[in-house]
Write a protein that holds these residues in place. Structure first.
Motif, mmCIF file in Angstrom:
data_model
loop_
_atom_site.group_PDB
_atom_site.id
_atom_site.type_symbol
_atom_site.label_atom_id
_atom_site.label_comp_id
_atom_site.label_asym_id
_atom_site.label_seq_id
_atom_site.Cartn_x
_atom_site.Cartn_y
_atom_site.Cartn_z
ATOM 1 N N GLU A 160 31.469 2.831 50.964
ATOM 2 C CA GLU A 160 30.192 3.532 50.898
ATOM 3 C C GLU A 160 29.751 3.861 51.962
ATOM 4 O O GLU A 160 29.609 5.108 52.200
ATOM 5 C CB GLU A 160 29.376 2.877 49.942
ATOM 6 N N ARG A 161 29.330 2.860 52.966
ATOM 7 C CA ARG A 161 28.683 3.172 53.995
ATOM 8 C C ARG A 161 29.676 4.103 55.143
ATOM 9 O O ARG A 161 29.022 5.032 55.531
ATOM 10 C CB ARG A 161 28.487 1.872 55.077
ATOM 11 N N ALA A 162 30.921 3.830 55.112
ATOM 12 C CA ALA A 162 31.545 4.625 55.872
ATOM 13 C C ALA A 162 31.741 6.173 55.288
ATOM 14 O O ALA A 162 31.794 7.206 55.999
ATOM 15 C CB ALA A 162 33.108 4.144 55.908
ATOM 16 N N SER A 163 31.629 6.274 54.184
ATOM 17 C CA SER A 163 31.837 7.536 53.357
ATOM 18 C C SER A 163 30.183 8.476 53.662
ATOM 19 O O SER A 163 30.408 9.730 54.240
ATOM 20 C CB SER A 163 31.712 7.366 51.811
ATOM 21 N N LEU A 164 29.323 7.564 53.657
ATOM 22 C CA LEU A 164 28.013 8.536 53.765
ATOM 23 C C LEU A 164 27.774 8.886 55.417
ATOM 24 O O LEU A 164 27.170 9.787 55.947
ATOM 25 C CB LEU A 164 26.672 7.480 53.212
ATOM 26 N N ILE A 165 28.216 7.775 56.420
ATOM 27 C CA ILE A 165 28.223 8.051 57.609
ATOM 28 C C ILE A 165 29.049 9.149 57.953
ATOM 29 O O ILE A 165 28.761 10.369 58.733
ATOM 30 C CB ILE A 165 28.403 6.889 58.620
ATOM 31 N N ALA A 166 30.257 9.447 57.438
ATOM 32 C CA ALA A 166 31.312 10.600 57.639
ATOM 33 C C ALA A 166 30.690 11.692 56.993
ATOM 34 O O ALA A 166 30.734 12.844 57.854
ATOM 35 C CB ALA A 166 32.513 10.434 56.781
#
Ligand code: FAD
Length: 387
Positions: A160-166
């Motif tokens: 989820e974190r990788a997605s939202l940073i992306a």
């Protein structure tokens, strides 16, 4: 005198347990070291600049108003039938419930300085540090995120974190890239995340599994270099999530085993190492049940019923517990995984045929509805824990 129960830790597990015990007529004292609790669920949105920290903040006035004694101090040690507080005062108990969450183990990664490469795996200053680093980064920089091996707090959390940073990079710094280094070859809701990444973040977000060199073996914090078994990455921002274990007080009280986590009876959540002490939440080995706020909340209710039954001299009833973990891959795009668990062979095991994940290829309206359910769940669980 009425039996006394002390609860250590006022997070999703401990605060829920204290309220549930109080509702069952048990005299309960909650011991929590911080006056303000900052929620990890939805903190990935804070990192990505989609939400403010204010929305993560909860306190203990609701518990006090109900008549629960709240002691704002760290518990230092657990003796035979009493908790020793930081100031040396003692709290006697007939039964103790502990929900101390996790301890992070940055020492497991040589060179790691979490003030330079934040983990942000406990909501607070680290969350805001990572957000500031992303905001200060120049367009075109490389963000390196690393996910630990199992077990750890919140299995879908790094993805989820990788997605939202992306999402943050795509909308504000489109020449930048994100590499997600993983100490595993598979992860929670993998097909759903990969479907979303292919559609939303092609060429921007790259996942590197263990077998392709995903395991971080060392970092040079000052130079912002992240080394893996296969090579090295020059990061502009590095978010290294280190391995974890049960919270320190559980270790100090001798409640952990060689895994670093606390084995418990899956019916009563009583420690396997110490009679009269119960443990819930991230600190325990819960078999198939993941370390989530949803799970900590569910375990807290079951544990409270079990403690109340044991205090009446009755045997606790075998429970069924539910967990659901929602993740956002961009604003308005939610996915989820759900499971049902019951005691089997001394652990909590999946109830066969129950639970599941969101459908692949679902229309945008379904994803938007799930994002809404995630927000509804957050309101419900925080109201259940903190009043
Ligand atoms: P905690 O919530 O950590 O609470 C432990 C409490 O104990 C703390 O308040 C601490 O101050 C206190 N404490 C510790 N030691 C002592 C002591 N010695 N004396 C006094 N007090 C003490 N879960 C979900 O279900 N859904 C999500 O969407 C989700 N998203 C997440 C996103 C991220 C980025 C992260 C990191 C986690 C996420 N989680 C999510 C997981 C969730 O945050 C944890 O599983 C949950 O907080 C566990 O609850 P707990 O009560 O076991 O521990």
């Amino acid at each position: 005198a009425a039996p006394k129960v002390v609860v250590i830790g006022g997070g999703f597990g401990g605060a829920t347990a204290a309220r549930a015990l109080h509702r069952l007529g048990v005299a309960v004292t909650l011991v929590e070291r911080d006056a303000t609790y900052l929620s990890c669920p939805f903190s990935n949105a804070v990192i990505a600049g989609l939400r403010e920290m204010e929305a993560q903040r909860f306190g203990y006035d609701g518990l006090r108003r109900e008549g629960i004694a709240v002691v704002l101090q760290a518990a230092r040690t657990v003796e035979a039938r009493q908790v020793v507080l930081a100031d040396g005062a003692t709290l006697p108990f007939d039964r103790l419930v502990m929900a101390p969450g996790i301890a992070l183990r940055p020492d497991a990664i040589p060179g790691l300085d979490t003030e330079v490469m934040p983990h942000a795996w406990r909501a607070g200053p680290q969350t805001l540090l990572l957000r500031r680093q992303l905001e200060a980064m120049e367009d075109g920089g490389l963000v390196v995120l690393s996910a630990p091996a199992n077990p750890y707090r919140c299995p879908p959390g790094p993805y989820e974190r990788a997605s939202l940073i992306a999402h943050h990079l795509k909308t504000r710094k489109p020449r930048s890239k994100l590499i997600l280094l993983d100490a595993k070859d598979t992860f929670s809701k993998q097909k759903l995340f990969e479907e979303a990444w292919a559609a939303l973040y092609p060429g921007l977000l790259e996942w590197v599994p263990l077998s392709s060199g995903g395991k971080v073996v060392e970092v040079d914090a000052a130079a912002r270099v992240v080394r893996t078994e296969f090579g090295e990455h020059q990061a502009a921002v590095a978010n290294i999530i280190p391995p974890q274990s049960a919270g320190r007080i559980a270790q100090a009280a001798g409640l952990t085993d060689r895994s670093g986590w606390c084995p418990v009876d899956p019916v009563s959540f009583e420690s396997r190492q110490r009679a009269g002490v119960h443990l819930i939440g991230d600190a325990i080995i819960a078999g198939a049940m993941p370390k989530s706020a949803f799970a900590a909340n569910a375990q807290a209710r079951v544990c409270a019923e079990a403690v109340a039954a044991l205090l009446r001299g009755e045997a606790p009833a075998p429970p069924k517990l539910i967990n659901t973990c929602y993740s956002l891959v961009e604003p308005g795009y939610g996915i989820s995984i759900a499971g049902v668990y019951q005691p089997a062979n001394g652990l909590l095991a999946d109830v066969p045929g129950a639970g599941g994940v969101s459908a692949l290829g679902a229309p945008a309206a379904t994803r938007a509805a799930e994002a809404g359910y995630a927000e509804d769940w957050f309101r419900t669980v925080t109201a259940d824990a903190f009043g």
